[in-house]
Design a protein around this motif. Structure first.
Motif, PDB file in Angstrom:
ATOM      1  N   TRP A 313       1.077  -0.940  -0.246  1.00 22.22           N
ATOM      2  CA  TRP A 313       0.091  -0.126   0.185  1.00 22.22           C
ATOM      3  C   TRP A 313       0.614   1.114  -0.171  1.00 22.22           C
ATOM      4  N   PRO A 314       0.384   1.929  -0.903  1.00 23.77           N
ATOM      5  CA  PRO A 314      -0.583   2.227  -1.565  1.00 23.77           C
ATOM      6  C   PRO A 314      -0.293   1.696  -3.019  1.00 23.77           C
ATOM      7  N   PRO A 315      -1.213   0.667  -3.607  1.00 28.76           N
ATOM      8  CA  PRO A 315      -0.657   0.523  -5.018  1.00 28.76           C
ATOM      9  C   PRO A 315       0.046   0.560  -5.793  1.00 28.76           C
ATOM     10  N   SER A 316       0.608   1.704  -6.364  1.00 30.31           N
ATOM     11  CA  SER A 316       1.541   2.013  -6.749  1.00 30.31           C
ATOM     12  C   SER A 316       2.634   1.659  -6.176  1.00 30.31           C
ATOM     13  N   GLN A 317       3.208   1.408  -4.907  1.00 33.52           N
ATOM     14  CA  GLN A 317       4.555   0.654  -4.645  1.00 33.52           C
ATOM     15  C   GLN A 317       4.420  -0.790  -4.787  1.00 33.52           C
ATOM     16  N   ARG A 318       3.520  -1.425  -5.821  1.00 30.99           N
ATOM     17  CA  ARG A 318       3.092  -2.772  -5.157  1.00 30.99           C
ATOM     18  C   ARG A 318       3.633  -3.300  -6.690  1.00 30.99           C
ATOM     19  N   ASP A 319       4.879  -2.929  -7.017  1.00 30.24           N
ATOM     20  CA  ASP A 319       6.132  -2.745  -8.424  1.00 30.24           C
ATOM     21  C   ASP A 319       5.188  -3.987  -9.900  1.00 30.24           C
ATOM     22  N   GLY A 424      16.552   2.533  -5.463  1.00 33.77           N
ATOM     23  CA  GLY A 424      16.027   2.313  -3.609  1.00 33.77           C
ATOM     24  C   GLY A 424      14.705   1.620  -3.870  1.00 33.77           C
ATOM     25  N   PHE A 425      13.892   1.438  -2.463  1.00 34.04           N
ATOM     26  CA  PHE A 425      13.318   0.325  -2.449  1.00 34.04           C
ATOM     27  C   PHE A 425      12.203   0.298  -3.729  1.00 34.04           C
ATOM     28  N   PRO A 426      11.669  -1.006  -3.999  1.00 31.77           N
ATOM     29  CA  PRO A 426      10.945  -1.418  -5.513  1.00 31.77           C
ATOM     30  C   PRO A 426       9.717  -1.657  -4.589  1.00 31.77           C
ATOM     31  N   CYS A 427       8.855  -1.175  -3.453  1.00 31.53           N
ATOM     32  CA  CYS A 427       8.071  -1.466  -2.786  1.00 31.53           C
ATOM     33  C   CYS A 427       7.642  -0.728  -1.607  1.00 31.53           C
ATOM     34  N   SER A 428       7.183  -0.345  -0.773  1.00 28.77           N
ATOM     35  CA  SER A 428       6.543   0.559   0.524  1.00 28.77           C
ATOM     36  C   SER A 428       7.102   1.216   1.705  1.00 28.77           C
ATOM     37  N   VAL A 429       7.189   1.877   2.470  1.00 32.86           N
ATOM     38  CA  VAL A 429       7.900   1.586   3.333  1.00 32.86           C
ATOM     39  C   VAL A 429       7.839   0.500   4.223  1.00 32.86           C
ATOM     40  N   PHE A 430       6.353  -0.009   4.410  1.00 34.01           N
ATOM     41  CA  PHE A 430       6.280  -1.346   4.982  1.00 34.01           C
ATOM     42  C   PHE A 430       6.655  -2.077   4.659  1.00 34.01           C
ATOM     43  N   MET A 431       6.617  -2.983   3.659  1.00 30.99           N
ATOM     44  CA  MET A 431       7.134  -4.018   3.229  1.00 30.99           C
ATOM     45  C   MET A 431       8.558  -3.727   3.050  1.00 30.99           C
ATOM     46  N   ALA A 432       9.684  -2.549   3.277  1.00 32.12           N
ATOM     47  CA  ALA A 432      10.705  -2.250   3.544  1.00 32.12           C
ATOM     48  C   ALA A 432      11.351  -3.596   4.766  1.00 32.12           C
ATOM     49  N   GLN A 433      10.301  -3.817   5.736  1.00 25.78           N
ATOM     50  CA  GLN A 433      10.808  -4.634   6.499  1.00 25.78           C
ATOM     51  C   GLN A 433      11.375  -6.111   5.806  1.00 25.78           C
ATOM     52  N   TYR A 434      10.368  -6.205   4.721  1.00 29.64           N
ATOM     53  CA  TYR A 434      10.856  -7.910   4.146  1.00 29.64           C
ATOM     54  C   TYR A 434      11.732  -7.776   3.094  1.00 29.64           C
ATOM     55  N   LEU A 435      11.482  -6.528   2.687  1.00 26.11           N
ATOM     56  CA  LEU A 435      12.702  -7.429   2.448  1.00 26.11           C
ATOM     57  C   LEU A 435      14.236  -7.130   2.813  1.00 26.11           C
ATOM     58  N   THR A 472       8.534   8.125  10.758  1.00 23.32           N
ATOM     59  CA  THR A 472       8.310   7.954   9.389  1.00 23.32           C
ATOM     60  C   THR A 472       7.464   8.524   8.784  1.00 23.32           C
ATOM     61  N   HIS A 473       7.467   8.710   7.564  1.00 23.75           N
ATOM     62  CA  HIS A 473       6.300   9.102   6.497  1.00 23.75           C
ATOM     63  C   HIS A 473       5.668   8.019   5.736  1.00 23.75           C
ATOM     64  N   GLU A 474       4.306   7.812   6.053  1.00 22.10           N
ATOM     65  CA  GLU A 474       3.098   6.762   5.854  1.00 22.10           C
ATOM     66  C   GLU A 474       3.936   6.426   4.530  1.00 22.10           C
ATOM     67  N   ALA A 475       3.945   6.594   3.074  1.00 23.69           N
ATOM     68  CA  ALA A 475       4.679   6.962   2.328  1.00 23.69           C
ATOM     69  C   ALA A 475       7.043   7.074   2.247  1.00 23.69           C
ATOM     70  N   TRP A 476       6.661   6.908   1.099  1.00 23.71           N
ATOM     71  CA  TRP A 476       8.402   7.066   1.145  1.00 23.71           C
ATOM     72  C   TRP A 476       7.943   8.729   0.259  1.00 23.71           C
ATOM     73  N   ASP A 477       7.691   9.754  -0.484  1.00 21.32           N
ATOM     74  CA  ASP A 477       7.289  10.864  -0.390  1.00 21.32           C
ATOM     75  C   ASP A 477       6.265  10.690  -0.936  1.00 21.32           C
TER      76      ASP A 477
END
Length: 581
Positions: A313-319, A424-435, A472-477
């Protein structure tokens, strides 16, 4: 009094926030107010600007001098360093908090009125709090003293930072310190409601957000009541994403790893079996298709909306992830939930359940390998997809689903994904944890560190450099999420990733009776670290120039040092060893 405020409330799916919001039980006395001291006060004749250094969830009380009795002033509270609201993107206002009021000053202390939405989750003894860093006053007469403005920040009374890390000696030391400062303050500041929340816009616990917050909390704070209170809230008020259900199992397992307490697992065992989604496995495909039984789970879990896959989330961060009904990322989370349920059942002596969940995990992996894994080992996004998103690479990798002989190909494809986003991260701020977990667990420490420190618009330093972030923000930008808020603890992964994977300090047995010291090969600078455990605080010093590690082993525990293929156990007391990487 005239008030203008910019604020947007919405669920992840964009629906309006309900007028009545559930409130966690037992919060009386669990939230405290602490007066903030300004780090800078600037008066230029037209306005007074007070900078409190960092964003806190706070309230304001004015106590004017006699010259201002009856005077009307304009007050602005803002998260952003610019004096006015950020501009809209498209048709939506960016979710950065800003409030403007005209106030007629009186003789005595007067509380600044905040929107009713700022009372959400707050006990009446505390009242409304709003996130801000800067306070502007227009129209003040004569002399001004910072004592005439009282700003009090709310935080959990359980938050006492006993853990932390400080790097030194050049290299990436200062950059990592900056990430820890950002993430650790996030965890403190967002504890304002006495439970973990997903951010200011919604102010609700969410399972995935709470899990990441919990891991950072345990790295800093010797307390389990806030994580457990959040867990209890989510049992009563679960959210809708399919993958979020597995995070309840992750939270319960993390609690056990930190505390060694079986009673908490026993209390919640039946609920955990329900959210494992074992009944969601399709007899046709052997994989989860949540749409097939979403109505049933809606009734059983009592969620407000039917369950649906989220992936990111958001959907734009799903690669570009294809959202197929039998979704690879969703099924990977269910798989890991089965693995952890087998562990939990084993801890509780539920041997038949252990066998059941072990078998379910093996069957689900076999079905995924058969239906969504290519011959080269890469998973596509779901049944019927020919596309492989970054998420379909790193989530199975993080959960140990990639066979050893095919891991190299998956890592190569993942590295190419990262390169496609300029590092950069090919995912959201949240999924950075798992990457990051996937990379560190695969021995790709250098790539993981490079991602953490990347200076693109898809990393933490974009928040810091472009927006002077202190939470920390909800999204990278803001360009990636129109209504993002700037107070989202699901972005605080460095608080747990750094001690777990760079310092290499983790429990081996539940409750920390045995724990590891396994420094990463990227640790080419010095560090001093404290990590709270039920046995006391672990203290470690990595002296890189001298190539020595000093550490204190609390009574009742054993430290297991692992460097390369060597492993040595150390009992209670002070120890110093040579450190050669």
């Amino acid at each position: 009094m005239r008030m203008v405020f910019v604020f947007l409330i919405g669920f992840l799916g964009g629906a309006a926030f309900a007028a009545e919001q559930p409130r966690p039980a037992g919060l009386e006395g669990e939230v405290v107010l602490t007066r903030l001291k300004p780090v800078k006060v600037n008066a230029d004749g037209k306005k007074i600007t007070i900078d409190y250094g960092k964003v806190f969830f706070s309230q304001v009380t004015l106590s004017p001098n006699s010259e201002n009795f009856g005077n009307t002033v304009k007050i602005k509270l803002r998260e952003s360093g610019q004096p006015d609201p950020l501009p809209s993107i498209g048709q939506e206002q960016i979710g950065v908090r800003y409030l403007e009021q005209e106030v007629s000053l009186v003789n005595g202390a007067q509380r600044l009125s905040l929107p009713d939405s700022d009372k959400r989750l707050m006990h009446a003894n505390v009242g409304a709090v709003m996130p801000f860093r800067y306070l502007d006053i227009y129209g003040w007469k004569g002399e001004f003293s910072e004592d005439m403005v009282d700003v009090e920040a709310a935080r959990s009374s359980k938050y006492r930072q006993q853990g932390g890390t400080l790097f030194s000696g050049g290299g990436h030391a200062e950059e990592l310190n900056r990430l820890l400062e950002l993430s650790n303050h996030t965890i403190e500041a967002t504890s304002f409601a006495g439970v973990f929340v997903d951010g200011d816009r919604e102010r609700l616990p969410y399972e995935a957000d709470a899990y990441i917050n919990m891991l950072g909390w345990f790295a800093n704070v010797d307390d389990v009541t806030v994580p457990r209170r959040t867990f209890d809230f989510l049992v009563e008020h679960p959210s809708w994403p399919t993958e979020w259900q597995a995070h309840m199992i992750f939270m319960a397992w993390a609690d056990y790893q930190y505390t060694g307490d079986l009673q908490f697992l026993r209390k919640n065992y039946e609920w955990l079996k329900l959210v494992s989604l074992d009944r969601a496995i399709s007899s046709k495909t052997g994989m989860v298709n949540i749409k097939d039984i979403s109505w049933f789970l809606k009734r059983e879990l009592k969620v407000t909306y039917p369950l649906a896959d989220i992936v990111d989330w958001p959907p734009s961060q799903r690669d570009g992830h294809e959202m197929k009904p039998s979704n690879t990322v969703t099924n990977a989370f269910v798989y890991m939930g089965f693995v952890r349920m087998a562990d939990i059942a084993h801890a509780l002596g539920e041997d038949s359940d252990r066998d059941k969940f072990t078998k379910l995990a093996a069957q689900l992996k076999a079905s995924m390998d058969d239906r969504v894994r290519r011959s080269d080992g890469l998973y596509v996004d779901g049944i019927g997809s020919s596309h492989t998103s970054a998420h379909s690479l790193f989530v199975p990798l993080a959960f140990g689903m990639v066979n050893a002989d095919q891991r190299g190909g998956v890592l190569k494809a993942l590295s190419e994904k990262i390169d496609g986003y300029s590092g950069g991260f090919p995912c959201s701020v949240f999924m950075a944890q798992y990457l990051l977990e996937a990379l560190f667990q695969s021995g790709e420490d250098e790539e993981a560190l490079s991602l953490m420190l990347n200076k693109t618009d898809r990393g933490w330093f974009n928040m810091i450099r472009r927006y002077d972030a202190t939470i920390t923000h909800e999204a990278w930008d803001v360009k990636f999420k129109d209504n993002e808020d700037w107070t989202h603890a699901w972005g605080a992964a460095p608080s747990n990733i750094i001690p777990r994977f760079i310092l290499g300090v983790n429990p081996v047995t539940p409750g920390w009776a045995v724990w590891t010291v396994k420094p990463s090969k990227v640790l080419k600078f010095s560090a001093e670290s404290s990590i709270p455990t039920p046995y006391g605080v672990i203290k470690i010093i990595y002296d890189y120039p001298a190539r020595k590690i000093s550490f204190a082993v609390p009574a009742g525990t054993v430290a297991r040092l692992k460097i390369d293929d060597a492993q040595v156990d150390f009992g209670p007391g002070q120890h110093q060893i040579d450190w050669k990487l």
